[in-house]
Scaffold this motif. Structure first.
Motif, mmCIF file in Angstrom:
data_model
loop_
_atom_site.group_PDB
_atom_site.id
_atom_site.type_symbol
_atom_site.label_atom_id
_atom_site.label_comp_id
_atom_site.label_asym_id
_atom_site.label_seq_id
_atom_site.Cartn_x
_atom_site.Cartn_y
_atom_site.Cartn_z
ATOM 1 N N TYR A 28 -66.776 193.582 -1.905
ATOM 2 C CA TYR A 28 -65.990 192.655 -2.727
ATOM 3 C C TYR A 28 -66.625 191.279 -2.744
ATOM 4 O O TYR A 28 -66.758 190.649 -3.787
ATOM 5 C CB TYR A 28 -64.551 192.573 -2.200
ATOM 6 C CG TYR A 28 -63.709 191.575 -2.947
ATOM 7 C CD1 TYR A 28 -63.176 191.888 -4.193
ATOM 8 C CD2 TYR A 28 -63.475 190.303 -2.432
ATOM 9 C CE1 TYR A 28 -62.413 190.965 -4.898
ATOM 10 C CE2 TYR A 28 -62.733 189.371 -3.129
ATOM 11 C CZ TYR A 28 -62.200 189.714 -4.360
ATOM 12 O OH TYR A 28 -61.464 188.788 -5.057
ATOM 13 N N TRP A 29 -67.033 190.786 -1.589
ATOM 14 C CA TRP A 29 -67.639 189.466 -1.483
ATOM 15 C C TRP A 29 -68.953 189.400 -2.273
ATOM 16 O O TRP A 29 -69.165 188.452 -3.040
ATOM 17 C CB TRP A 29 -67.874 189.118 -0.010
ATOM 18 C CG TRP A 29 -68.520 187.778 0.175
ATOM 19 C CD1 TRP A 29 -67.940 186.559 0.015
ATOM 20 C CD2 TRP A 29 -69.879 187.527 0.526
ATOM 21 N NE1 TRP A 29 -68.863 185.563 0.261
ATOM 22 C CE2 TRP A 29 -70.060 186.130 0.577
ATOM 23 C CE3 TRP A 29 -70.951 188.371 0.812
ATOM 24 C CZ2 TRP A 29 -71.276 185.557 0.899
ATOM 25 C CZ3 TRP A 29 -72.158 187.785 1.136
ATOM 26 C CH2 TRP A 29 -72.313 186.398 1.165
ATOM 27 N N VAL A 30 -69.809 190.390 -2.109
ATOM 28 C CA VAL A 30 -71.083 190.413 -2.839
ATOM 29 C C VAL A 30 -70.823 190.492 -4.346
ATOM 30 O O VAL A 30 -71.444 189.779 -5.136
ATOM 31 C CB VAL A 30 -71.970 191.585 -2.361
ATOM 32 C CG1 VAL A 30 -73.156 191.805 -3.293
ATOM 33 C CG2 VAL A 30 -72.453 191.329 -0.937
ATOM 34 N N ILE A 34 -71.965 187.723 -7.195
ATOM 35 C CA ILE A 34 -72.777 188.108 -8.357
ATOM 36 C C ILE A 34 -72.054 187.721 -9.641
ATOM 37 O O ILE A 34 -72.657 187.188 -10.570
ATOM 38 C CB ILE A 34 -73.102 189.619 -8.324
ATOM 39 C CG1 ILE A 34 -74.083 189.909 -7.185
ATOM 40 C CG2 ILE A 34 -73.659 190.098 -9.664
ATOM 41 C CD1 ILE A 34 -74.296 191.383 -6.904
ATOM 42 N N TYR A 35 -70.765 187.976 -9.691
ATOM 43 C CA TYR A 35 -69.958 187.644 -10.867
ATOM 44 C C TYR A 35 -69.994 186.144 -11.134
ATOM 45 O O TYR A 35 -70.221 185.704 -12.255
ATOM 46 C CB TYR A 35 -68.526 188.136 -10.648
ATOM 47 C CG TYR A 35 -67.589 187.826 -11.777
ATOM 48 C CD1 TYR A 35 -67.676 188.510 -12.979
ATOM 49 C CD2 TYR A 35 -66.608 186.847 -11.640
ATOM 50 C CE1 TYR A 35 -66.807 188.225 -14.028
ATOM 51 C CE2 TYR A 35 -65.736 186.563 -12.675
ATOM 52 C CZ TYR A 35 -65.846 187.262 -13.864
ATOM 53 O OH TYR A 35 -64.989 186.980 -14.897
ATOM 54 N N HIS A 36 -69.787 185.331 -10.097
ATOM 55 C CA HIS A 36 -69.797 183.873 -10.259
ATOM 56 C C HIS A 36 -71.181 183.385 -10.665
ATOM 57 O O HIS A 36 -71.313 182.520 -11.516
ATOM 58 C CB HIS A 36 -69.345 183.178 -8.976
ATOM 59 C CG HIS A 36 -67.874 183.187 -8.796
ATOM 60 N ND1 HIS A 36 -67.160 182.062 -8.515
ATOM 61 C CD2 HIS A 36 -66.963 184.184 -8.874
ATOM 62 C CE1 HIS A 36 -65.873 182.360 -8.424
ATOM 63 N NE2 HIS A 36 -65.745 183.646 -8.631
ATOM 64 N N PHE A 37 -72.217 183.937 -10.061
ATOM 65 C CA PHE A 37 -73.576 183.529 -10.381
ATOM 66 C C PHE A 37 -73.922 183.867 -11.827
ATOM 67 O O PHE A 37 -74.513 183.064 -12.538
ATOM 68 C CB PHE A 37 -74.569 184.202 -9.422
ATOM 69 C CG PHE A 37 -75.992 183.824 -9.685
ATOM 70 C CD1 PHE A 37 -76.465 182.572 -9.311
ATOM 71 C CD2 PHE A 37 -76.855 184.706 -10.313
ATOM 72 C CE1 PHE A 37 -77.780 182.214 -9.560
ATOM 73 C CE2 PHE A 37 -78.174 184.350 -10.572
ATOM 74 C CZ PHE A 37 -78.640 183.108 -10.187
ATOM 75 N N SER A 38 -73.523 185.043 -12.281
ATOM 76 C CA SER A 38 -73.862 185.476 -13.640
ATOM 77 C C SER A 38 -73.029 184.756 -14.707
ATOM 78 O O SER A 38 -73.369 184.799 -15.882
ATOM 79 C CB SER A 38 -73.695 186.987 -13.778
ATOM 80 O OG SER A 38 -72.337 187.346 -13.656
ATOM 81 N N SER A 39 -71.957 184.100 -14.313
ATOM 82 C CA SER A 39 -71.105 183.421 -15.289
ATOM 83 C C SER A 39 -71.727 182.127 -15.809
ATOM 84 O O SER A 39 -71.291 181.596 -16.814
ATOM 85 C CB SER A 39 -69.737 183.103 -14.678
ATOM 86 O OG SER A 39 -69.842 182.053 -13.734
ATOM 87 N N GLY A 40 -72.744 181.616 -15.113
ATOM 88 C CA GLY A 40 -73.359 180.364 -15.524
ATOM 89 C C GLY A 40 -72.556 179.144 -15.117
ATOM 90 O O GLY A 40 -72.845 178.034 -15.533
#
Length: 155
Positions: A28-30, A34-40
């Protein structure tokens, strides 16, 4: 004497629920990272937000409701309740060249609105880590009532 691998397998077998919980939490943490990083959308601290506000004329975007906003908000914040993002998008376009720092009460909801703003074409969008709570805890200034955003010197 047992090898390290055998000891590890024995531990996993004996504590499978604990290991499963660890793997799920780690996944979940990873995934969230990844989700936050890919959101820009980058999450920033109150200290970094202050630097962006002072140095780069960043605009705070408050997504809390009207009552919370009037009670207190960040200096020169543009009020855009999360329920009215689509209706207020054109008003925010006046500030399109400025970095935007989106915040809520505690940092939990701002990322969703920040991602919407990125998708709408705003290039530099940040999320304030820990929201207004973190800002207040750090001792930074607040405003009360309804205010107008700091003017954009670039037009």
């Amino acid at each position: 004497m047992e090898s390290s691998m055998e000891q590890l397998l024995e531990f996993i077998t004996d504590n499978w629920m604990l290991v499963l919980a660890f793997v799920l939490i780690l996944g979940y943490w990873v995934g969230a990272e990844i989700y936050h990083f890919s959101s820009g959308v980058k999450t920033i601290t109150p200290e970094t937000a202050t630097q962006l506000y002072n140095r780069d004329n960043a605009l705070f975007v408050d997504i809390r409701n009207n009552t919370e906003y009037r009670k207190s908000h960040l200096p020169g914040a543009f009020h855009m309740p999360s329920t009215e993002v689509d209706q207020l998008l054109e008003k925010l376009r006046r500030h399109e060249s400025r970095p935007l720092i989106v915040y809520d009460a505690n940092g939990l909801q701002a990322n969703k609105t920040a991602r919407r703003l990125r998708k709408a074409g705003f290039e530099t969008v940040y999320q304030l880590k820990t929201g207004l709570t973190g800002w207040e805890s750090a001792g930074y200034p607040m405003e009360r009532g309804r205010t107008k955003p700091k003017p954009n010197p670039k037009g």
